[in-house]
Design an enzyme around this catalytic site. Structure first.
Site, PDB file in Angstrom:
ATOM      1  N   HIS A 123      33.688  35.297  31.494  1.00  0.00           N
ATOM      2  CA  HIS A 123      33.459  36.747  31.499  1.00  0.00           C
ATOM      3  C   HIS A 123      33.224  37.168  30.047  1.00  0.00           C
ATOM      4  O   HIS A 123      33.742  36.523  29.124  1.00  0.00           O
ATOM      5  CB  HIS A 123      34.734  37.402  32.048  1.00  0.00           C
ATOM      6  CG  HIS A 123      34.647  38.870  32.292  1.00  0.00           C
ATOM      7  ND1 HIS A 123      34.857  39.797  31.300  1.00  0.00           N
ATOM      8  CD2 HIS A 123      34.403  39.569  33.424  1.00  0.00           C
ATOM      9  CE1 HIS A 123      34.747  41.012  31.821  1.00  0.00           C
ATOM     10  NE2 HIS A 123      34.462  40.903  33.100  1.00  0.00           N
TER      11      HIS A 123
ATOM     12  N   ASP B 194      42.116  32.353  31.203  1.00  0.00           N
ATOM     13  CA  ASP B 194      41.828  33.703  31.677  1.00  0.00           C
ATOM     14  C   ASP B 194      42.083  33.712  33.183  1.00  0.00           C
ATOM     15  O   ASP B 194      41.288  33.170  33.957  1.00  0.00           O
ATOM     16  CB  ASP B 194      40.375  34.040  31.337  1.00  0.00           C
ATOM     17  CG  ASP B 194      39.878  35.296  32.044  1.00  0.00           C
ATOM     18  OD1 ASP B 194      40.644  35.894  32.828  1.00  0.00           O
ATOM     19  OD2 ASP B 194      38.716  35.670  31.821  1.00  0.00           O
TER      20      ASP B 194
ATOM     21  N   GLN C 139      40.945  36.472  37.673  1.00  0.00           N
ATOM     22  CA  GLN C 139      40.532  36.318  39.082  1.00  0.00           C
ATOM     23  C   GLN C 139      41.409  35.324  39.831  1.00  0.00           C
ATOM     24  O   GLN C 139      41.140  35.024  40.987  1.00  0.00           O
ATOM     25  CB  GLN C 139      39.081  35.831  39.154  1.00  0.00           C
ATOM     26  CG  GLN C 139      38.068  36.799  38.600  1.00  0.00           C
ATOM     27  CD  GLN C 139      37.918  38.057  39.446  1.00  0.00           C
ATOM     28  OE1 GLN C 139      38.297  38.084  40.619  1.00  0.00           O
ATOM     29  NE2 GLN C 139      37.393  39.108  38.851  1.00  0.00           N
TER      30      GLN C 139
ATOM     31  N   LYS D 247      43.790  43.746  39.284  1.00  0.00           N
ATOM     32  CA  LYS D 247      43.153  42.749  40.150  1.00  0.00           C
ATOM     33  C   LYS D 247      44.167  42.122  41.104  1.00  0.00           C
ATOM     34  O   LYS D 247      43.843  41.243  41.879  1.00  0.00           O
ATOM     35  CB  LYS D 247      42.517  41.642  39.305  1.00  0.00           C
ATOM     36  CG  LYS D 247      41.570  42.191  38.247  1.00  0.00           C
ATOM     37  CD  LYS D 247      40.226  41.581  38.299  1.00  0.00           C
ATOM     38  CE  LYS D 247      39.469  41.896  37.031  1.00  0.00           C
ATOM     39  NZ  LYS D 247      38.115  42.348  37.292  1.00  0.00           N
TER      40      LYS D 247
ATOM     41  N   CYS E 173      29.402  41.070  34.213  1.00  0.00           N
ATOM     42  CA  CYS E 173      29.910  40.791  32.862  1.00  0.00           C
ATOM     43  C   CYS E 173      29.933  39.292  32.593  1.00  0.00           C
ATOM     44  O   CYS E 173      30.855  38.769  31.964  1.00  0.00           O
ATOM     45  CB  CYS E 173      31.299  41.386  32.649  1.00  0.00           C
ATOM     46  SG  CYS E 173      31.305  43.167  32.693  1.00  0.00           S
TER      47      CYS E 173
HETATM   48  N1  PMP Z   1      38.023  37.780  33.050  1.00  0.00           N
HETATM   49  C1  PMP Z   1      37.546  37.730  34.297  1.00  0.00           C
HETATM   50  C2  PMP Z   1      37.260  36.407  34.930  1.00  0.00           C
HETATM   51  C3  PMP Z   1      37.318  38.915  34.995  1.00  0.00           C
HETATM   52  O1  PMP Z   1      36.860  38.878  36.233  1.00  0.00           O
HETATM   53  C4  PMP Z   1      37.598  40.150  34.366  1.00  0.00           C
HETATM   54  C5  PMP Z   1      37.360  41.474  35.076  1.00  0.00           C
HETATM   55  N2  PMP Z   1      36.187  41.524  35.818  1.00  0.00           N
HETATM   56  C6  PMP Z   1      38.112  40.140  33.071  1.00  0.00           C
HETATM   57  C7  PMP Z   1      38.307  38.935  32.444  1.00  0.00           C
HETATM   58  C8  PMP Z   1      38.433  41.392  32.335  1.00  0.00           C
HETATM   59  O2  PMP Z   1      39.495  42.043  32.949  1.00  0.00           O
HETATM   60  P1  PMP Z   1      39.894  43.522  32.507  1.00  0.00           P
HETATM   61  O3  PMP Z   1      38.620  44.331  32.567  1.00  0.00           O
HETATM   62  O4  PMP Z   1      40.891  43.943  33.526  1.00  0.00           O
HETATM   63  O5  PMP Z   1      40.446  43.443  31.133  1.00  0.00           O
END
Ligand code: PMP
Length: 417
Positions: free
Chosen positions: A134, A211, A214, A237, A375
């Site tokens: 991401h 990370d 998900q 999430k 993203c």
């Molecule tokens: N890493 C992954 C794999 C994600 O899916 C996301 C959110 N789509 C994030 C990081 C970022 O999370 P946040 O916007 O809650 O900080």
């Protein structure tokens, strides 16, 4: 379509209708159709227990935390610090001081990049990322690399959407200082073999950040079993509030890391001649935090643990298999991400129809999906698409909703053919 007997056994006892009743937002129609919420990868909905925990906290116990001598501050502090214990148990961290509250995964990664990275990564050093990160696990490292003169190396993705593990192993060298890696890809659904990848990194004395944005809502996470050095996730999430997240960090590493943001609550003494800093986790929690968010997060973890992550994982896996077969039967639909190990995410392109058009037409049918680059622009580039449509599932989704999605996609094609 019949589920394999094994899948039926694994999901027996998972009462999805009872769970759905816990989520007030699901009990509505959108554009005259029952809401089918398939955008859980972007954010999950909240059960009444979480809504009540936040609302009751504001109604009865709210005040600023730490150092307060009055009853409400003591109550709020107990709730906040109790939530830290709750997260420690949830991740099976060895010590409550390893749990830092952040605003989310993004802030957690930025914290590590600026604090750990700023101290340990310098000119000519190397950071290993993967092609399926991401943006929040790319850009913080680019900012650091540009500042200190470090280099980023990228693990390539195979055609089915897995990581090329031979290439990963070959990326390590004497200047490798950190691996930062997604546990479950939001754009492909791939579940990475993170435990083995941590072992490889540790064999080279390289620490690993995972990370888990998900992952946490879909599979049990045990940071000690994984062996990772840092683990980041977001409350929103996992059926909790937005604006709150967690960084787990191994205690020895956190102890040696400098503060990254200065302010109240992160100091021991302050004088104009110089200040001294609190021990972790407080060293990394400057300013008034999202106190009610922390309370809501603890309630969300209670909720998820009461349902049980092993049965959530089995249920969602069954749903993913059902959905993969069902949408796979639609002519012209190409799944992006077909790795053997996947979480309940279906990313696809369909008959040359723009994913935004797919999302808009499905919304007429009450179906919420996401369309775009998620993203994860490098993933789109890797698969030669500008964007995908993505249906991502949570604990309250059903096979009937998958059928509605398939019917909706049929309408999309009618409209654009
Ligand atoms: N890493 C992954 C794999 C994600 O899916 C996301 C959110 N789509 C994030 C990081 C970022 O999370 P946040 O916007 O809650 O900080």
């Amino acid at each position: 379509m019949n589920a394999a007997p094994q899948a039926v056994a694994a999901t027996a006892g998972f009462d999805v209708e009872r769970l759905r009743a816990d989520f007030p937002i699901l009990q509505q129609e959108i554009n005259g159709k029952p809401l089918v919420y398939l955008d859980n990868g972007a954010s999950t909905q909240k059960p009444q227990a979480v809504i009540d925990a936040v609302s009751n906290f504001y109604a009865h116990d709210y005040a600023n935390i730490h150092r307060g001598v009055h009853t409400l501050s003591e109550r709020a502090t107990a709730a906040y610090e109790g939530a830290r214990d709750r997260v420690q148990r949830f991740l099976n961290a060895a010590d409550r001081r390893e749990i830092i509250f952040t605003s989310g995964t993004t802030e957690a990664i930025n914290l590590v990049a600026q604090s750990f990275g700023g101290q340990k990564i310098g000119q000519g050093d190397e950071i290993i990322l993967t092609g399926m990160e991401h943006h929040s696990n790319i850009v913080p490292w680019q900012l650091l690399a540009e500042r200190v003169g470090a280099t980023i190396k990228v693990v390539p993705i195979t055609d089915d959407g897995a990581l090329d593990l031979d290439a990963y192993t070959s990326l390590f060298g004497p200047r490798t200082r950190l691996v930062s890696l997604v546990h479950v890809s939001n754009a492909l659904g791939t579940v990475n073999p993170v435990q083995a990848m941590v072992e490889t990194a540790h064999a080279h004395d390289v620490p690993v950040l995972l990370d888990g944005a998900q992952a946490v809502a879909h599979t049990p996470v045990d940071v000690q079993a994984l062996g990772c050095d840092f683990y980041a996730f977001s409350g929103h999430k996992i059926y909790g509030p937005s604006g709150i997240g967690v960084l787990y960090g191994r205690r020895e590493l956190l102890e040696a890391m400098p503060p990254w943001q200065g302010g109240g609550d992160m100091i021991t003494t302050v004088a104009f001649e110089g200040s001294t800093y609190a021990a972790p986790p407080y060293r990394f929690e400057a300013g008034t935090p999202h106190i009610a968010g922390v309370v809501g997060l603890a309630a969300a973890l209670d909720y998820v643990d009461a349902v049980g992550l092993p049965s959530i994982a089995a249920y969602e896996h069954d749903l993913l298999d059902y959905a993969t077969t069902a949408v796979g039967e639609l002519p012209g639909l190409r799944l992006i991400g077909t790795a053997p190990e996947k979480a309940a995410i279906l990313s696809f392109v369909f008959d040359g129809i723009h994913p935004h058009d797919i999302g808009t037409v499905l919304d007429f049918e009450g179906i919420a999906i996401r369309a775009g680059h998620h993203c994860a622009m490098p993933v789109m580039t890797r698969f030669g698409v500008a964007a995908t449509a993505r249906a991502s599932f949570g604990i309250y989704n059903t096979r009937a909703e998958v059928d509605t999605l398939v019917q909706g996609l049929g309408k999309v094609r009618e409209m654009f053919s």
